[in-house]
Write an enzyme that holds these catalytic residues in place. Structure first.
Site, PDB file in Angstrom:
ATOM      1  N   GLU A 163     -13.870   6.161  23.769  1.00 19.39           N
ATOM      2  CA  GLU A 163     -13.421   7.567  24.015  1.00 19.39           C
ATOM      3  C   GLU A 163     -13.667   8.635  23.191  1.00 19.39           C
ATOM      4  OE1 GLU A 163      -9.108   8.848  26.339  1.00 19.39           O
ATOM      5  OE2 GLU A 163      -9.166   7.014  24.688  1.00 19.39           O
ATOM      6  N   CYS A 202      -9.308   4.309  28.856  1.00 14.30           N
ATOM      7  CA  CYS A 202      -7.957   3.873  27.967  1.00 14.30           C
ATOM      8  C   CYS A 202      -6.772   3.815  28.643  1.00 14.30           C
ATOM      9  CB  CYS A 202      -7.965   5.081  26.677  1.00 14.30           C
ATOM     10  SG  CYS A 202      -6.810   4.568  25.376  1.00 14.30           S
ATOM     11  N   PRO A 208       1.804   4.896  -8.919  1.00 12.17           N
ATOM     12  CA  PRO A 208       3.054   4.742  -9.882  1.00 12.17           C
ATOM     13  C   PRO A 208       3.481   3.227  -9.541  1.00 12.17           C
ATOM     14  CG  PRO A 208       3.209   6.822  -8.850  1.00 12.17           C
ATOM     15  CD  PRO A 208       2.145   6.299  -7.839  1.00 12.17           C
ATOM     16  N   LEU A 209       3.125   2.377 -10.485  1.00 12.94           N
ATOM     17  CA  LEU A 209       3.622   1.087 -10.157  1.00 12.94           C
ATOM     18  C   LEU A 209       4.990   0.608 -10.842  1.00 12.94           C
ATOM     19  CD1 LEU A 209       2.267  -1.596  -8.975  1.00 12.94           C
ATOM     20  CD2 LEU A 209       0.980  -2.039 -11.094  1.00 12.94           C
ATOM     21  N   GLY A 239       6.938  -2.020 -10.598  1.00  9.02           N
ATOM     22  CA  GLY A 239       7.206  -3.440 -10.866  1.00  9.02           C
ATOM     23  C   GLY A 239       8.205  -4.004  -9.601  1.00  9.02           C
ATOM     24  N   GLY A 240       8.603  -3.219  -8.640  1.00  9.87           N
ATOM     25  CA  GLY A 240       9.153  -3.510  -7.406  1.00  9.87           C
ATOM     26  C   GLY A 240       8.039  -3.822  -6.095  1.00  9.87           C
ATOM     27  N   ILE A 241       8.741  -4.327  -5.097  1.00  7.25           N
ATOM     28  CA  ILE A 241       7.954  -5.086  -4.080  1.00  7.25           C
ATOM     29  C   ILE A 241       7.198  -3.808  -3.447  1.00  7.25           C
ATOM     30  CG2 ILE A 241       9.363  -5.151  -2.318  1.00  7.25           C
ATOM     31  CD1 ILE A 241       8.573  -8.167  -1.880  1.00  7.25           C
ATOM     32  N   ASP A 242       7.788  -2.830  -3.194  1.00  4.32           N
ATOM     33  CA  ASP A 242       7.014  -1.769  -2.429  1.00  4.32           C
ATOM     34  C   ASP A 242       5.581  -1.261  -3.200  1.00  4.32           C
ATOM     35  OD1 ASP A 242       8.880  -1.836  -0.324  1.00  4.32           O
ATOM     36  OD2 ASP A 242      10.176  -0.335  -1.223  1.00  4.32           O
ATOM     37  N   SER A 243       5.860  -0.926  -4.269  1.00  5.92           N
ATOM     38  CA  SER A 243       4.564  -0.461  -5.111  1.00  5.92           C
ATOM     39  C   SER A 243       3.598  -1.448  -5.162  1.00  5.92           C
ATOM     40  CB  SER A 243       4.916   0.207  -6.579  1.00  5.92           C
ATOM     41  OG  SER A 243       5.572  -0.704  -7.120  1.00  5.92           O
TER      42      SER A 243
END
Length: 711
Positions: A45, A175, A357-358, A360-364
């Site tokens: 499309e 579509c 920004p890491l 140490g939690g599950i989201d990052s």
């Protein structure tokens, strides 16, 4: 006598307003279709300008440039000897239409405008276009002069027509029309149209593909015929990822299916069908009787056979075998959809990579693993010889034309930067998890403590006001406690952008910054459990509309699929923001802070958005969903609390980071969830009605107990 015909449909990674790039990908798809022997080619499309132009569709330049690109396609002899179904916007009688332009051998056969426009969820087509409401009606369209010079035509038919060749009839639906109760292919099939084309701009959502695939297969299972589905692929410059998956179906049976997630900019699939199969199939269903009262479509005739006649019959040509539909598990969809979206975004914005920004939690962690998945896809494409991916990888990394990465980690070292931003409230466990994960995925990792920066800000406040805030566990108030958490979070955002801008410079790159990645999940955004302008504020967020439960499942899957045992530690860890001091008696917990479990938030989100529930109707539904698990009073308290926090935090969605759209209960204020951000959080009338129901239920229980006692 069989009538074999080879048909092609494609998925193209088009980009809004990339006119020349879009044209070149269209031309490449036509060449590929012809090389496979196809006589009909269908594209996505609005493929000439890109589907996601949004308000640019209100600019006349888009229509001018679309015709300029289309003119170069018509004039190119590579596009001859094949019927072309190409999507572009057209202005007719000062009205803007979303159209299919059908051509053959440098001549436009007719223009077919879209009849039903997508106008819900992420789609706002009625804002830009007019639907063609006059079904089975055709009028004349005066072609632009640049087209007249090429084709020698002054006018062509414009409207709801079909294309009649010497051996079959082709009809188009676009579509959204497929998903409507009165889909055009039904009436077209009753009028003898045998081949249906559908050109789409359909985006990826978790667990959505089967809905689309079932609609397509059922279309021809019910009506008979051949259905060619084409779809946009990739990031078109917005939150959506169009997930390709082109399809060819005959009489309800799948003949060919394209990739759902791929880094290939051009993908063409073909199938050879026997038109006699369509005709014999229709003789076995109740189509004949119904067709006597069906509408009639104007046929635009083109004197060409798409299937070879009996004199030219080639016994080596055989029909394509049927196959089963292929689906990914939700965990795999999370791994590949956002990864492809990230790659498109990075290469097209000419960034130097990503900064995350890491924590140490599950989201990052999930965000990092999606980037790792992206690197794996890139390396696979490089190994397959994809020149575009090789060129993009060299450009993004800044490593030059000779550099070709061999592993995901080698690529990540150049384009993926992570940082653990610790404070005195951070634990050694989260710091070590972040460091080990960074080593496994190959990111350029930094580790820092922010205590001096945080204490400087608090000291400045104390000097100015004479008051020093303290944490709640040490005797402070809730407002002090919240302010002390928020200043840490907001300073992390400032630090993230400083590092994103300068880290490439420290590594010898003279230009180009990093895109900052956010990592707030959909449940926390819905509840407002994040600090406005903290490190959830970023450039883009690949998990912003993915639930916590799905992210946990994704990390569990990636543990084995990507051979990363460290991920088990992230799954087992208690989710915590680590913004409050850790003591012998206190460890901050996200679910305790929010007052909801992530499972509860997922249910609230779906009822609020997908089921369109306000507080009262949500309460009534939950009485049955949670029957025997919670008392009516507990359910009432949960519902009231949810809507309170949803309302008072709604303003945060006005500045939320653009997120990959993967879930229908996304609270994205910018486009998907159009609700006011100043709401009375008490929902006073709804509360009264809820309380009345609770009171009635409790009174009935008391009456039942009294009756039992008397008996």
């Amino acid at each position: 006598m069989p009538h074999y015909i080879t048909l092609a449909t494609c998925s193209l990674n088009q980009w809004a307003l990339d006119f020349e790039g879009n044209r070149d990908r269209i031309l490449e798809s036509i060449r590929m279709a012809k090389a496979k022997g196809a006589r009909l080619r269908v594209g996505p499309e609005l493929e000439v300008c890109g589907y996601g132009c949004l308000d640019h569709f209100l600019e006349n330049d888009v229509y001018l440039h679309s015709w300029e690109m289309y003119s170069s396609i018509l004039a190119n002899k590579d596009t001859y000897d094949i019927v072309l179904d190409i999507g572009m916007p057209v202005i007719h009688k000062d009205r803007r239409y979303n159209c299919r332009v059908i051509s053959y051998n440098g001549k436009i056969l007719f223009i077919r405008p879209k009849i039903v426009l997508a106008n819900d969820g992420n789609y706002r087509e009625m804002r830009f276009f007019i639907p063609w409401l006059k079904t089975q009606y055709v009028e004349k369209y005066v072609l632009p002069r640049m087209i007249q010079k090429i084709t020698g035509q002054v006018t062509v038919d414009f409207g709801d027509a079909v294309c009649s060749t010497l051996d079959t009839v082709i009809g188009a639906e676009t579509c959204e029309e497929l998903f409507t109760p009165q889909a055009p292919h039904v009436n077209m099939s009753l009028d003898g149209i045998e081949i249906f084309t559908n050109s789409s701009g359909s985006h990826h959502e978790l667990r959505k593909l089967d809905v689309r695939m079932k609609m397509i297969t059922e279309a021809t299972r019910k009506c008979g015929g051949v259905y060619l589905y084409s779809n946009q692929k990739g990031c078109d410059g917005d939150r959506l990822y169009y997930d390709g998956c082109a399809l060819i179906v005959c009489n309800g049976e799948v003949l060919a299916q394209g990739d759902q997630f791929s880094l290939n900019d051009v993908e063409v699939i073909t199938a050879t069908v026997d038109l006699e199969d369509v005709r014999s199939y229709r003789s076995t269903i109740s189509q004949g009787l119904q067709s006597r009262s069906s509408p009639q479509y104007q046929r635009v005739h083109v004197p060409v056979e798409l299937s070879p006649d009996s004199l030219n019959f080639d016994p080596k040509i055989r029909p394509t075998d049927t196959q089963k539909l292929r689906y990914y598990k939700p965990e795999e969809e999370i791994a590949y959809g956002p990864a492809c979206w990230l790659w498109d975004y990075l290469r097209r914005c000419k960034g130097a990579g990503f900064f995350l920004p890491l924590s140490g939690g599950i989201d990052s962690c999930a965000t990092a693993i999606i980037v790792h998945s992206m690197c794996r896809l890139v390396i696979t494409a490089i190994e397959e010889g994809n020149e575009q991916v090789i060129s993009d990888a060299q450009l993004v990394s800044g490593m030059g034309k000779e550099w070709i990465p061999k592993t995901p980690q080698e690529l990540a070292d150049k384009i993926f930067h992570t940082c653990f931003m610790g404070t005195e409230n951070s634990s050694n466990e989260t710091r070590s998890r972040a460091k080990e994960l960074a080593e496994k995925v190959g990111s350029f990792h930094t580790d820092l403590n922010m205590d001096s920066v945080v204490s400087s800000m608090v000291s400045m406040f104390e000097v100015v006001t004479g008051k020093k805030p303290i944490y709640k566990i040490f005797g402070g108030s809730q407002i002090e406690n919240l302010a002390l958490q928020n200043i840490q979070a907001r300073l992390r955002m400032v630090t993230a952008y400083l590092f994103a801008q300068l880290l490439p410079w420290t590594r010898g790159r003279s230009c180009g910054g990093l895109l900052v990645l956010g990592s707030a999940n959909v449940d926390e955004q819905l509840r407002g459990y994040l600090t406005k302008y903290d490190c959830s504020s970023a450039d883009i967020n690949p998990i912003g509309s993915i639930s916590k439960l799905d992210l946990i499942r994704f990390i569990g899957w990636a543990t084995d699929a990507f051979e990363l045992p460290i991920l088990r530690e992230f799954v087992d860890a208690t989710p915590t923001a680590e913004l409050e001091p850790i003591t012998a008696d206190h460890v901050q917990s996200d679910e305790a802070d929010m007052g909801f479990t992530y499972e509860e938030l997922s249910i609230f989100g779906r009822l609020r958005k997908i089921n369109k529930c306000g507080p009262y109707s949500m309460f009534i539904k939950l009485l049955h969903i949670w029957e025997g698990q919670r008392t009516p009073q507990q359910i009432a308290d949960k519902v009231k609390s949810f809507f309170w926090f949803y309302a008072i935090n709604r303003h945060k969605q006005t500045v939320s980071t653009p997120s990959y759209h993967a879930e229908q209960y996304s609270p994205d204020d910018h486009r998907f969830d159009l609700r006011p951000f100043l709401i009375d959080p008490s929902f006073a009338w709804s509360r009264k009605k809820i309380d009345e129901v609770v009171s009635k239920i409790e009174s009935e229980k008391v009456h039942e107990l009294d009756t039992m006692t008397v008996d």
